[in-house]
Design a protein around this motif. Structure first.
Motif, PDB file in Angstrom:
ATOM      1  N   MET A   1      26.942  38.364  35.782  1.00 56.72           N
ATOM      2  CA  MET A   1      27.596  39.589  35.347  1.00 56.72           C
ATOM      3  C   MET A   1      26.771  40.294  34.282  1.00 56.72           C
ATOM      4  SD  MET A   1      31.593  38.443  35.082  1.00 56.72           S
ATOM      5  CE  MET A   1      32.074  40.071  34.535  1.00 56.72           C
ATOM      6  N   GLN A   2      26.873  41.620  34.246  1.00 50.18           N
ATOM      7  CA  GLN A   2      26.223  42.386  33.194  1.00 50.18           C
ATOM      8  C   GLN A   2      26.926  42.110  31.869  1.00 50.18           C
ATOM      9  OE1 GLN A   2      23.566  44.218  33.349  1.00 50.18           O
ATOM     10  NE2 GLN A   2      23.252  44.462  35.544  1.00 50.18           N
ATOM     11  N   PRO A   3      26.187  42.105  30.756  1.00 50.78           N
ATOM     12  CA  PRO A   3      26.846  41.898  29.460  1.00 50.78           C
ATOM     13  C   PRO A   3      27.737  43.078  29.099  1.00 50.78           C
ATOM     14  CG  PRO A   3      24.544  42.503  29.163  1.00 50.78           C
ATOM     15  CD  PRO A   3      24.725  42.269  30.634  1.00 50.78           C
ATOM     16  N   VAL A   4      28.699  42.815  28.252  1.00 55.00           N
ATOM     17  CA  VAL A   4      29.571  43.873  27.742  1.00 55.00           C
ATOM     18  C   VAL A   4      28.805  44.652  26.678  1.00 55.00           C
ATOM     19  CG1 VAL A   4      31.711  44.379  26.512  1.00 55.00           C
ATOM     20  CG2 VAL A   4      31.647  42.534  28.202  1.00 55.00           C
ATOM     21  N   SER A   5      28.813  45.972  26.780  1.00 64.07           N
ATOM     22  CA  SER A   5      28.093  46.830  25.834  1.00 64.07           C
ATOM     23  C   SER A   5      29.067  47.681  25.032  1.00 64.07           C
ATOM     24  CB  SER A   5      27.104  47.739  26.579  1.00 64.07           C
ATOM     25  OG  SER A   5      26.149  46.971  27.282  1.00 64.07           O
ATOM     26  N   LEU A   6      28.615  48.102  23.865  1.00 69.34           N
ATOM     27  CA  LEU A   6      29.455  48.904  22.981  1.00 69.34           C
ATOM     28  C   LEU A   6      29.455  50.385  23.342  1.00 69.34           C
ATOM     29  CD1 LEU A   6      31.154  49.319  20.400  1.00 69.34           C
ATOM     30  CD2 LEU A   6      28.993  49.412  19.111  1.00 69.34           C
ATOM     31  N   THR A   7      28.312  50.910  23.727  1.00 72.01           N
ATOM     32  CA  THR A   7      28.186  52.352  23.931  1.00 72.01           C
ATOM     33  C   THR A   7      29.192  52.934  24.927  1.00 72.01           C
ATOM     34  OG1 THR A   7      25.883  52.495  23.206  1.00 72.01           O
ATOM     35  CG2 THR A   7      26.619  54.156  24.770  1.00 72.01           C
ATOM     36  N   PRO A   8      29.488  52.278  26.063  1.00 68.63           N
ATOM     37  CA  PRO A   8      30.494  52.856  26.968  1.00 68.63           C
ATOM     38  C   PRO A   8      31.849  53.087  26.304  1.00 68.63           C
ATOM     39  CG  PRO A   8      29.264  51.151  28.102  1.00 68.63           C
ATOM     40  CD  PRO A   8      28.848  51.085  26.660  1.00 68.63           C
ATOM     41  N   LEU A   9      32.255  52.176  25.436  1.00 66.07           N
ATOM     42  CA  LEU A   9      33.528  52.350  24.733  1.00 66.07           C
ATOM     43  C   LEU A   9      33.455  53.536  23.777  1.00 66.07           C
ATOM     44  CD1 LEU A   9      36.373  51.439  23.960  1.00 66.07           C
ATOM     45  CD2 LEU A   9      35.334  49.842  22.324  1.00 66.07           C
ATOM     46  N   LEU A  10      32.350  53.642  23.043  1.00 65.00           N
ATOM     47  CA  LEU A  10      32.194  54.754  22.099  1.00 65.00           C
ATOM     48  C   LEU A  10      32.158  56.092  22.826  1.00 65.00           C
ATOM     49  CD1 LEU A  10      29.485  53.230  19.719  1.00 65.00           C
ATOM     50  CD2 LEU A  10      31.972  53.178  19.464  1.00 65.00           C
ATOM     51  N   ARG A  11      31.448  56.139  23.951  1.00 62.98           N
ATOM     52  CA  ARG A  11      31.389  57.376  24.739  1.00 62.98           C
ATOM     53  C   ARG A  11      32.768  57.757  25.269  1.00 62.98           C
ATOM     54  NH1 ARG A  11      26.366  59.161  26.696  1.00 62.98           N
ATOM     55  NH2 ARG A  11      24.809  58.717  25.074  1.00 62.98           N
ATOM     56  N   THR A  12      33.550  56.754  25.649  1.00 58.88           N
ATOM     57  CA  THR A  12      34.901  57.020  26.151  1.00 58.88           C
ATOM     58  C   THR A  12      35.780  57.613  25.059  1.00 58.88           C
ATOM     59  OG1 THR A  12      34.727  55.191  27.734  1.00 58.88           O
ATOM     60  CG2 THR A  12      36.944  55.973  27.200  1.00 58.88           C
ATOM     61  N   ILE A  13      35.702  57.038  23.864  1.00 63.34           N
ATOM     62  CA  ILE A  13      36.491  57.547  22.739  1.00 63.34           C
ATOM     63  C   ILE A  13      36.126  58.997  22.444  1.00 63.34           C
ATOM     64  CG2 ILE A  13      36.910  57.303  20.256  1.00 63.34           C
ATOM     65  CD1 ILE A  13      36.530  54.261  20.655  1.00 63.34           C
ATOM     66  N   ARG A  14      34.831  59.300  22.503  1.00 58.02           N
ATOM     67  CA  ARG A  14      34.382  60.671  22.224  1.00 58.02           C
ATOM     68  C   ARG A  14      34.778  61.625  23.348  1.00 58.02           C
ATOM     69  NH1 ARG A  14      30.366  60.986  18.065  1.00 58.02           N
ATOM     70  NH2 ARG A  14      29.772  63.020  18.877  1.00 58.02           N
ATOM     71  N   ASP A  15      34.568  61.214  24.595  1.00 58.79           N
ATOM     72  CA  ASP A  15      34.887  62.092  25.726  1.00 58.79           C
ATOM     73  C   ASP A  15      36.372  62.423  25.781  1.00 58.79           C
ATOM     74  OD1 ASP A  15      32.254  62.042  26.373  1.00 58.79           O
ATOM     75  OD2 ASP A  15      32.471  60.960  28.265  1.00 58.79           O
ATOM     76  N   GLU A  16      37.194  61.416  25.495  1.00 61.89           N
ATOM     77  CA  GLU A  16      38.643  61.612  25.533  1.00 61.89           C
ATOM     78  C   GLU A  16      39.180  62.194  24.225  1.00 61.89           C
ATOM     79  OE1 GLU A  16      40.610  61.170  28.140  1.00 61.89           O
ATOM     80  OE2 GLU A  16      38.928  60.509  29.396  1.00 61.89           O
ATOM     81  N   ARG A  17      38.293  62.322  23.233  1.00 64.57           N
ATOM     82  CA  ARG A  17      38.695  62.784  21.895  1.00 64.57           C
ATOM     83  C   ARG A  17      39.930  62.014  21.416  1.00 64.57           C
ATOM     84  NH1 ARG A  17      35.974  67.250  20.167  1.00 64.57           N
ATOM     85  NH2 ARG A  17      34.790  68.381  21.753  1.00 64.57           N
ATOM     86  N   TYR A  18      39.804  60.698  21.512  1.00 66.61           N
ATOM     87  CA  TYR A  18      40.934  59.829  21.160  1.00 66.61           C
ATOM     88  C   TYR A  18      40.998  59.685  19.643  1.00 66.61           C
ATOM     89  CZ  TYR A  18      44.312  56.046  21.525  1.00 66.61           C
ATOM     90  OH  TYR A  18      45.449  55.289  21.429  1.00 66.61           O
ATOM     91  N   MET A  19      42.028  60.247  19.039  1.00 70.88           N
ATOM     92  CA  MET A  19      42.114  60.357  17.588  1.00 70.88           C
ATOM     93  C   MET A  19      43.075  59.356  16.951  1.00 70.88           C
ATOM     94  SD  MET A  19      39.987  62.744  17.217  1.00 70.88           S
ATOM     95  CE  MET A  19      40.229  63.051  15.473  1.00 70.88           C
ATOM     96  N   LEU A  20      43.527  58.363  17.710  1.00 75.29           N
ATOM     97  CA  LEU A  20      44.550  57.452  17.199  1.00 75.29           C
ATOM     98  C   LEU A  20      44.008  56.064  16.872  1.00 75.29           C
ATOM     99  CD1 LEU A  20      47.408  58.442  19.674  1.00 75.29           C
ATOM    100  CD2 LEU A  20      47.059  59.254  17.336  1.00 75.29           C
ATOM    101  N   GLY A  21      42.719  55.847  17.089  1.00 72.60           N
ATOM    102  CA  GLY A  21      42.131  54.543  16.793  1.00 72.60           C
ATOM    103  C   GLY A  21      41.995  54.305  15.298  1.00 72.60           C
ATOM    104  N   LYS A  22      42.386  53.126  14.850  1.00 78.22           N
ATOM    105  CA  LYS A  22      42.306  52.768  13.434  1.00 78.22           C
ATOM    106  C   LYS A  22      41.344  51.609  13.178  1.00 78.22           C
ATOM    107  CE  LYS A  22      45.486  55.706  12.105  1.00 78.22           C
ATOM    108  NZ  LYS A  22      45.163  56.867  11.238  1.00 78.22           N
TER     109      LYS A  22
END
Length: 212
Positions: free
Chosen positions: A48-69
């Motif tokens: 399996m491919q390793p889990v990466s951080l950037t896809p999660l960060l890109r998702t937060i930015r694309d969705e403009r998710y403002m509720l993460g603490k």
């Protein structure tokens, strides 16, 4: 979820199981997701491919998710680009500001450039709590100005690591840090820490004397 899966495919990353489970639970229970936990322990198969951080960060930015603490990164291999993307997300000078107030990076090795880049972002972020499992941030960051560990039972071993990092800063003629540390360490180490840094002034307001 589809946005996250799309970014994982784009960056050749496995989908974080803990992220997927958290999203599913929040949707089913109609609650807000405020804590993101990304961990490498999800990969049980070697192909399996390793889990990466950037896809999660890109998702937060694309969705403009403002509720993460809270953002927790456990055992993930982090590249310089991952750290750059993380720093951009945390910094408050962009078009959209994300209110993450807690960052935890443990069981992860990052190089000096990444430490310095993260150090630049910290003073201009909403972060109030940072958990790291080593002292490179203290050693290398010229932008770190204060270290508040008051009330944290960091123990003698961690205290010694911090002391070594402070000594290296002095050897490299880097700026002194304002420091608060717990008293639950040996008096020798406690005193040495302040010899190699500056004691941070208490911000507690004194009670005004009342006159009869």
């Amino acid at each position: 979820m589809k946005t996250y899966e799309r970014h994982c495919a784009l960056f050749q990353s496995s989908v974080g199981v803990t992220i997927k489970q958290s999203l599913k639970r929040c949707i089913e229970n109609e609650i807000v997701l405020t804590k993101f936990v990304l961990t490498s322990s999800e990969n049980s198969r070697g192909d399996m491919q390793p889990v990466s951080l950037t896809p999660l960060l890109r998702t937060i930015r694309d969705e403009r998710y403002m509720l993460g603490k809270e953002l927790c990164i456990w055992g993930i291999q982090l590249s310089n680009q991952d750290i750059a993307n993380l720093a951009l997300l945390l910094e408050l000078d962009g078009r959209t500001t994300y209110p993450f107030c807690s960052l935890e990076i443990i069981h992860t090795v990052i190089d000096a450039w990444s430490v310095e880049r993260l150090g630049v972002a910290l003073p201009v972020s909403n972060l109030r709590s940072i958990v790291l499992d080593y002292t490179n941030l203290i050693k290398y960051s010229e932008h770190l100005i204060e270290l508040d560990l008051d009330g944290n039972a960091i123990g003698e071993l961690c205290s010694a690591d911090i002391l070594d990092a402070l000594k290296e800063r002095l050897n490299e003629k880097m700026p002194n840090l304002n420091i608060k540390v717990t008293y639950q360490i040996s008096s020798e180490t406690f005193g040495s820490i302040f010899k190699n840094g500056k004691k941070s002034k208490s911000t507690r307001k004194k009670k005004k004397k009342t006159t009869k």
